[in-house]
Write a protein that holds these residues in place. Structure first.
Motif, PDB file in Angstrom:
ATOM      1  N   LYS A  24       6.215 -25.339  -9.138  1.00 16.28           N
ATOM      2  CA  LYS A  24       6.525 -24.592  -7.935  1.00 16.28           C
ATOM      3  C   LYS A  24       7.315 -23.332  -8.252  1.00 16.28           C
ATOM      4  N   LYS A  25       8.305 -23.456  -9.138  1.00 14.15           N
ATOM      5  CA  LYS A  25       9.071 -22.279  -9.531  1.00 14.15           C
ATOM      6  C   LYS A  25       8.185 -21.245 -10.229  1.00 14.15           C
ATOM      7  N   ALA A  26       7.286 -21.710 -11.073  1.00 13.12           N
ATOM      8  CA  ALA A  26       6.381 -20.765 -11.772  1.00 13.12           C
ATOM      9  C   ALA A  26       5.458 -20.063 -10.784  1.00 13.12           C
ATOM     10  N   PHE A  27       4.940 -20.808  -9.819  1.00 12.02           N
ATOM     11  CA  PHE A  27       4.063 -20.204  -8.818  1.00 12.02           C
ATOM     12  C   PHE A  27       4.814 -19.200  -7.968  1.00 12.02           C
ATOM     13  N   GLU A  28       6.087 -19.530  -7.596  1.00 13.51           N
ATOM     14  CA  GLU A  28       6.878 -18.587  -6.802  1.00 13.51           C
ATOM     15  C   GLU A  28       7.159 -17.310  -7.582  1.00 13.51           C
ATOM     16  N   ALA A  29       7.455 -17.447  -8.861  1.00 13.12           N
ATOM     17  CA  ALA A  29       7.697 -16.259  -9.679  1.00 13.12           C
ATOM     18  C   ALA A  29       6.420 -15.420  -9.814  1.00 13.12           C
ATOM     19  N   ARG A  30       5.285 -16.094 -10.008  1.00 16.68           N
ATOM     20  CA  ARG A  30       4.010 -15.359 -10.111  1.00 16.68           C
ATOM     21  C   ARG A  30       3.658 -14.683  -8.782  1.00 16.68           C
ATOM     22  N   HIS A  31       3.943 -15.364  -7.675  1.00 13.94           N
ATOM     23  CA  HIS A  31       3.671 -14.788  -6.365  1.00 13.94           C
ATOM     24  C   HIS A  31       4.506 -13.537  -6.134  1.00 13.94           C
ATOM     25  N   GLN A  32       5.785 -13.608  -6.520  1.00 10.53           N
ATOM     26  CA  GLN A  32       6.640 -12.434  -6.374  1.00 10.53           C
ATOM     27  C   GLN A  32       6.131 -11.269  -7.223  1.00 10.53           C
ATOM     28  N   GLN A  33       5.641 -11.573  -8.420  1.00 11.53           N
ATOM     29  CA  GLN A  33       5.100 -10.516  -9.278  1.00 11.53           C
ATOM     30  C   GLN A  33       3.843  -9.896  -8.670  1.00 11.53           C
ATOM     31  N   VAL A  34       2.981 -10.743  -8.061  1.00 11.07           N
ATOM     32  CA  VAL A  34       1.774 -10.229  -7.418  1.00 11.07           C
ATOM     33  C   VAL A  34       2.131  -9.335  -6.243  1.00 11.07           C
ATOM     34  N   LEU A  35       3.154  -9.730  -5.456  1.00 11.00           N
ATOM     35  CA  LEU A  35       3.574  -8.907  -4.322  1.00 11.00           C
ATOM     36  C   LEU A  35       4.120  -7.573  -4.793  1.00 11.00           C
ATOM     37  N   GLN A  36       4.877  -7.580  -5.885  1.00 12.68           N
ATOM     38  CA  GLN A  36       5.409  -6.326  -6.419  1.00 12.68           C
ATOM     39  C   GLN A  36       4.275  -5.408  -6.913  1.00 12.68           C
ATOM     40  N   ASP A  37       3.281  -6.014  -7.599  1.00 12.82           N
ATOM     41  CA  ASP A  37       2.145  -5.220  -8.080  1.00 12.82           C
ATOM     42  C   ASP A  37       1.344  -4.646  -6.907  1.00 12.82           C
ATOM     43  N   ARG A  38       1.170  -5.457  -5.878  1.00 12.95           N
ATOM     44  CA  ARG A  38       0.440  -4.967  -4.712  1.00 12.95           C
ATOM     45  C   ARG A  38       1.185  -3.830  -4.036  1.00 12.95           C
ATOM     46  N   GLU A  39       2.487  -3.947  -3.922  1.00 11.37           N
ATOM     47  CA  GLU A  39       3.274  -2.888  -3.297  1.00 11.37           C
ATOM     48  C   GLU A  39       3.202  -1.593  -4.111  1.00 11.37           C
ATOM     49  N   SER A  40       3.245  -1.731  -5.439  1.00 13.95           N
ATOM     50  CA  SER A  40       3.144  -0.530  -6.281  1.00 13.95           C
ATOM     51  C   SER A  40       1.760   0.106  -6.167  1.00 13.95           C
ATOM     52  N   LEU A  41       0.702  -0.715  -6.107  1.00 18.72           N
ATOM     53  CA  LEU A  41      -0.642  -0.171  -5.948  1.00 18.72           C
ATOM     54  C   LEU A  41      -0.803   0.534  -4.602  1.00 18.72           C
ATOM     55  N   GLN A  42      -0.285  -0.056  -3.545  1.00 19.75           N
ATOM     56  CA  GLN A  42      -0.342   0.589  -2.241  1.00 19.75           C
ATOM     57  C   GLN A  42       0.406   1.912  -2.235  1.00 19.75           C
ATOM     58  N   GLN A  43       1.542   1.968  -2.917  1.00 13.92           N
ATOM     59  CA  GLN A  43       2.292   3.215  -3.001  1.00 13.92           C
ATOM     60  C   GLN A  43       1.498   4.282  -3.755  1.00 13.92           C
ATOM     61  N   GLN A  44       0.830   3.865  -4.834  1.00 13.55           N
ATOM     62  CA  GLN A  44      -0.005   4.811  -5.587  1.00 13.55           C
ATOM     63  C   GLN A  44      -1.184   5.315  -4.749  1.00 13.55           C
ATOM     64  N   MET A  45      -1.800   4.417  -3.987  1.00 12.60           N
ATOM     65  CA  MET A  45      -2.914   4.819  -3.134  1.00 12.60           C
ATOM     66  C   MET A  45      -2.458   5.791  -2.056  1.00 12.60           C
ATOM     67  N   ARG A  46      -1.282   5.544  -1.468  1.00 13.12           N
ATOM     68  CA  ARG A  46      -0.764   6.456  -0.448  1.00 13.12           C
ATOM     69  C   ARG A  46      -0.490   7.836  -1.047  1.00 13.12           C
ATOM     70  N   GLU A  47       0.077   7.870  -2.231  1.00 10.23           N
ATOM     71  CA  GLU A  47       0.337   9.153  -2.874  1.00 10.23           C
ATOM     72  C   GLU A  47      -0.971   9.883  -3.211  1.00 10.23           C
ATOM     73  N   ARG A  48      -1.981   9.130  -3.674  1.00 12.94           N
ATOM     74  CA  ARG A  48      -3.272   9.740  -4.013  1.00 12.94           C
ATOM     75  C   ARG A  48      -3.955  10.301  -2.760  1.00 12.94           C
ATOM     76  N   GLN A  49      -3.909   9.549  -1.657  1.00 14.66           N
ATOM     77  CA  GLN A  49      -4.496  10.045  -0.414  1.00 14.66           C
ATOM     78  C   GLN A  49      -3.786  11.293   0.093  1.00 14.66           C
ATOM     79  N   ALA A  50      -2.467  11.315  -0.063  1.00 13.75           N
ATOM     80  CA  ALA A  50      -1.720  12.491   0.377  1.00 13.75           C
ATOM     81  C   ALA A  50      -2.096  13.714  -0.461  1.00 13.75           C
ATOM     82  N   LYS A  51      -2.272  13.507  -1.785  1.00 14.70           N
ATOM     83  CA  LYS A  51      -2.663  14.632  -2.643  1.00 14.70           C
ATOM     84  C   LYS A  51      -4.063  15.130  -2.285  1.00 14.70           C
TER      85      LYS A  51
END
Length: 311
Positions: A24-51
């Protein structure tokens, strides 16, 4: 104290519960990492669309500036194109009106003179069509006059004129003036049956009449049954004959009327009126192993040892 409390709590758990808590702890840590990666990808997409949006707006503004800055040139070019198109349309309209008044109306007047008892008056007081009336050949006539004047002036100025040159030009002018302007046809006065059959033009009708009476007709092509079959009356078989599964020594399209009727004519029956597909009989065609064997080629030889190995 918390570490000691957690260790004491883990000591009270069984081995399966401990593994489940670790997963459970490993899954929670992996889930948090996936959420962070998704947030970074969304931020990159927003910046690319703005450019991209900014670049698109800059390109649009550049196009607008180019249009507004060169408005005078564009207006001048469009006006020049419009004037040229108007002049071309006016020239075509004038040519049409002149051709209609000089050529078409005179031709229609000649037809109306034979079709009506009181035809309308001819245009310009003349219904005869002259060579100089065609406005489409005005430039050609002007060039011809200029060329004649040039040749005459050159002859007079250089003094190289001779009787042969003058006679040759006169003959050329006579040939050009008297040349035929239509295809040669059989004179209507000779369309009478006896005169028509006495000419080469009446041979076709004579041949058709003889064929209808069963006398046959002459042709430069070899026609008839077995006219192309190779002669084997001397006992020597011809080479190059076809050999099929159920037939040997066949001469193919050289035999009979096979070239004209096709092989389906051999199987023609009273049920089928045609000579194909097969003989236009879709219900009483031959069935069974013999028909299938004659239709399809022989299969390939099967090797048991290869089939056993999975090939």
């Amino acid at each position: 104290r918390e570490t000691a409390g957690s260790m004491s709590a883990e000591e009270g758990l069984s081995k399966e519960e401990l593994k489940a808590r670790q997963r459970k702890k490993a899954f929670e840590a992996r889930h948090q990492q996936v959420l962070q990666d998704r947030e970074s990808l969304q931020q990159q997409m927003r910046e690319r669309q703005a450019k991209k949006k900014e670049a698109r707006e800059k390109h649009c503004m550049a196009l607008v500036d180019s249009i507004t800055q060169g408005q005078g040139v564009c207006a001048w070019a469009s006006e020049a194109v419009r004037l040229h198109q108007d002049a071309a349309d006016k020239k075509r309209l004038e040519a049409f009106e002149k051709y209609n008044s000089e050529v078409s109306q005179r031709v229609e007047g000649q037809l109306l003179r034979w079709m009506h008892t009181e035809p309308p008056p001819p245009p310009s007081g003349r219904d005869r069509l002259l060579r100089s009336d065609d406005p489409m050949k005005a430039e050609l006539r002007a060039w011809e006059k200029e060329d004649q004047f040039h040749r005459a002036a050159e002859t007079i100025l250089t003094g190289r004129a001779s009787a042969e040159d003058i006679k040759r030009r006169q003959q050329l002018d006579e040939l050009m003036a008297n040349r035929a302007t239509s295809r040669p046809i059989f004179p209507i006065a000779k369309w009478e049956q006896r005169q028509h059959h006495a000419t080469p033009c009446g041979y076709f009708t004579q041949a058709c009449l003889a064929q209808s009476e069963g006398q046959g007709f002459h042709s430069s092509r070899r026609m008839g049954t077995d006219v192309h079959r190779v002669d084997e009356s001397d006992g020597v078989p011809a080479a190059g004959k076809l050999t099929a599964r159920h037939a040997r020594d066949r001469q193919g399209i050289l035999a009979g009327n096979l070239a004209r009727d096709g092989e389906a004519a051999f199987h023609k029956s009273e049920r089928g009126a045609g000579c194909a597909a097969p003989c236009q009989d879709h219900y009483h065609y031959e069935k069974g192993n013999a028909a299938v064997a004659a239709e399809f080629p022989l299969g390939r030889r099967a090797f048991p040892e290869l089939r056993a190995r999975g090939f």
